[in-house]
Design an enzyme around this catalytic site. Sequence first.
Site, PDB file in Angstrom:
ATOM      1  N   GLN A  32       0.809  -1.220   0.000  1.00  0.00           N
ATOM      2  CA  GLN A  32       0.000   0.000   0.000  1.00  0.00           C
ATOM      3  C   GLN A  32       0.841   1.268   0.000  1.00  0.00           C
ATOM      4  O   GLN A  32       0.335   2.340  -0.301  1.00  0.00           O
ATOM      5  CB  GLN A  32      -0.950  -0.020   1.207  1.00  0.00           C
ATOM      6  CG  GLN A  32      -1.985  -1.121   1.074  1.00  0.00           C
ATOM      7  CD  GLN A  32      -2.927  -1.192   2.269  1.00  0.00           C
ATOM      8  OE1 GLN A  32      -2.680  -1.945   3.192  1.00  0.00           O
ATOM      9  NE2 GLN A  32      -3.984  -0.414   2.253  1.00  0.00           N
ATOM     10  N   ASN A  83      -2.355 -11.057   7.984  1.00  0.00           N
ATOM     11  CA  ASN A  83      -3.309  -9.983   8.230  1.00  0.00           C
ATOM     12  C   ASN A  83      -4.734 -10.377   7.829  1.00  0.00           C
ATOM     13  O   ASN A  83      -4.965 -10.734   6.657  1.00  0.00           O
ATOM     14  CB  ASN A  83      -2.906  -8.731   7.438  1.00  0.00           C
ATOM     15  CG  ASN A  83      -3.812  -7.560   7.776  1.00  0.00           C
ATOM     16  OD1 ASN A  83      -3.871  -7.110   8.914  1.00  0.00           O
ATOM     17  ND2 ASN A  83      -4.570  -7.091   6.790  1.00  0.00           N
ATOM     18  N   GLU A  84      -5.640 -10.327   8.775  1.00  0.00           N
ATOM     19  CA  GLU A  84      -7.100 -10.296   8.533  1.00  0.00           C
ATOM     20  C   GLU A  84      -7.661 -11.443   7.705  1.00  0.00           C
ATOM     21  O   GLU A  84      -8.634 -11.249   6.995  1.00  0.00           O
ATOM     22  CB  GLU A  84      -7.475  -8.972   7.854  1.00  0.00           C
ATOM     23  CG  GLU A  84      -7.260  -7.762   8.732  1.00  0.00           C
ATOM     24  CD  GLU A  84      -7.695  -6.454   8.063  1.00  0.00           C
ATOM     25  OE1 GLU A  84      -7.953  -6.448   6.850  1.00  0.00           O
ATOM     26  OE2 GLU A  84      -7.772  -5.442   8.770  1.00  0.00           O
TER      27      GLU A  84
END
Length: 437
Positions: A26, A171-172
Site C-alpha cells: 500500500q 493480516n485479517e
Amino acid sequence: MYDVFSLPAIRFPEGFLWGSATAGHQIEGDNIHSQAWHNEQQPDFYRDDPKRATRAPSGKACDHYRLYREDVELLASLGHRAYRMSIEWSRIEPAEGRWDHEALAHYLDLLERLAGKGIHIFVTLHHFTHPLWFERLGGFGVADNRRFFERYLAFLLPKISPLVSGWNVINEFNQWGGLTAGPAIASLKFNMLRAHALGYHLIKRHSQAPVSSAHAFVHWFPRRFHDDLDRRMTAFADFATNEFFFHALRTGELVYPGVDAEYDPDVKGALDCWSVNYYTRHMIDARRAGLEGPRFRHKELRMIPMRFYLEEMYPEGLIANLERLRDYPVYITENGCCADDDRFRIVYLALHLSALHEALERGVDVRGYLYWSLMDNYEWTTFIPRFGLVAVDFQTFRRTLKASALFYREVIRDNGFSGETVRRHLDALPTLPQDST
Ligand code: IFM
C-alpha cells in the site's frame, strides 16, 4: 454528533504503546513480483468501474521503498513509539527459491533505522500480497503450499528477529470469503489457521516477542433489532468472521458451518496476544442474498467521494468486542477513518480512544494502539479513501502533516487527552455531505 469538546480527561497506563500502521504493497510502490500487482494490470481489474473513475493500479503508491529514510524521520518527528509494517515476500523471493539479498538488505536497513529511533516494531509477514509464482501454484488455497511459506520464513526470520518487537503472521484472513459457508471457504480458513500456527511456532524458535495474526474485528448488528431471522444471521456472521478464529486459537478446534470440525493441536494456543483491527459496524439483513444490509439512511454521510464499506463509525464496538478478548493482552493494530475532511479524523480518534480507555477500565489488557494509517496510501483498488495522518501528493510524493497528526502527537506526548486537547486542534465540528450517489 457527539460533543468531543466536552470529553473527560483520560490517561492511559504507563508504557502504553502509541504508533501507526502501514502495509508494504500500500505504500512502497513498484511491487512488481506480487500477485496484487499482476491483477492490477488486467483489464478485468476495472470490471466494476469501466470508466476508471475510482479504480487505479498501485503504481508507485507512496514511493516509500525509495523514501523510507525520510519516512522513518517522519514517524519519529510525530512521536510514534511503535510502528506496524509488512515485509513483501515477493521482493525477498521474486522467483521460487531465488532470494533477493538486496531486498533483504533494504528491509534490514529500514528495521535498523526504526530501532535506532527507539521505535517498537511490529512486523506483518503476510498482508494480503504474496509472490505471483506462489499464487500461480494455488496460493494458500492448496494445503501443501504452506511448505513454501515455511521455507520463506525459515530464510527470513533468523535475519530480522533481533529487530522485531511484535509479530503478525497474517493480516485479517478471518474476513476472507465474507459471509459464505461450505467446504470451499472452510478449507481456505482452515488452511489459513494452519499457516498462522506454522508461522507462530517458527517465530518462537527465533524470538521472544509476542506473536498473533491481525484480526479484522467486524461489529455486526441486525437491520431489525426485533427480528429473529436478522438476529440469527447476525450471530452467523459473527461466527463466520470472528468467533471461528478465536475458538480455533483457544481450543485447537477448527469449526466452520458446512464441514465436519477438525482438531489441530498446533493451532491450540498459537498466540501470545490478540491483535485487533477495528473500524466500523456493519448491518446484517437476513432477507438479502449476501446478508449484508445497507447503512442507516440517516447516517449515510459521505466521508469520501465514493461508496466505501468503512463509513459507519461506531466507537462503542471497541468496548463490546474487546470484552470478548480478556484472556490475552490486546494490541489495536489498526483503527482509523478515511475522511477527506481531516477534522473528522480528529473526532474519530477522540471517540475511539475514549472507547478504548473505557475497555481498559473494564479490565481488558490493552497494551497499545496503532492508527491506520501513518500516511494516505493505496487502498487496494483505489487511491480515493485517505486514511493518513499525513497527506501524500501522489504526483510529487510530498508528505504534508494534517491537523490530526498534531492532535495525535499531543495524545502520545501526554499519554492521554481531554476535550480541551481536542479544542486546540479542531476549530469546528466537521460537516459531511449526505449520500447523493
Ligand atoms: O487498508 C486496509 C488494510 O490493508 C487492512 N485493514 C483495513 C484497511 C482499510 O480498509
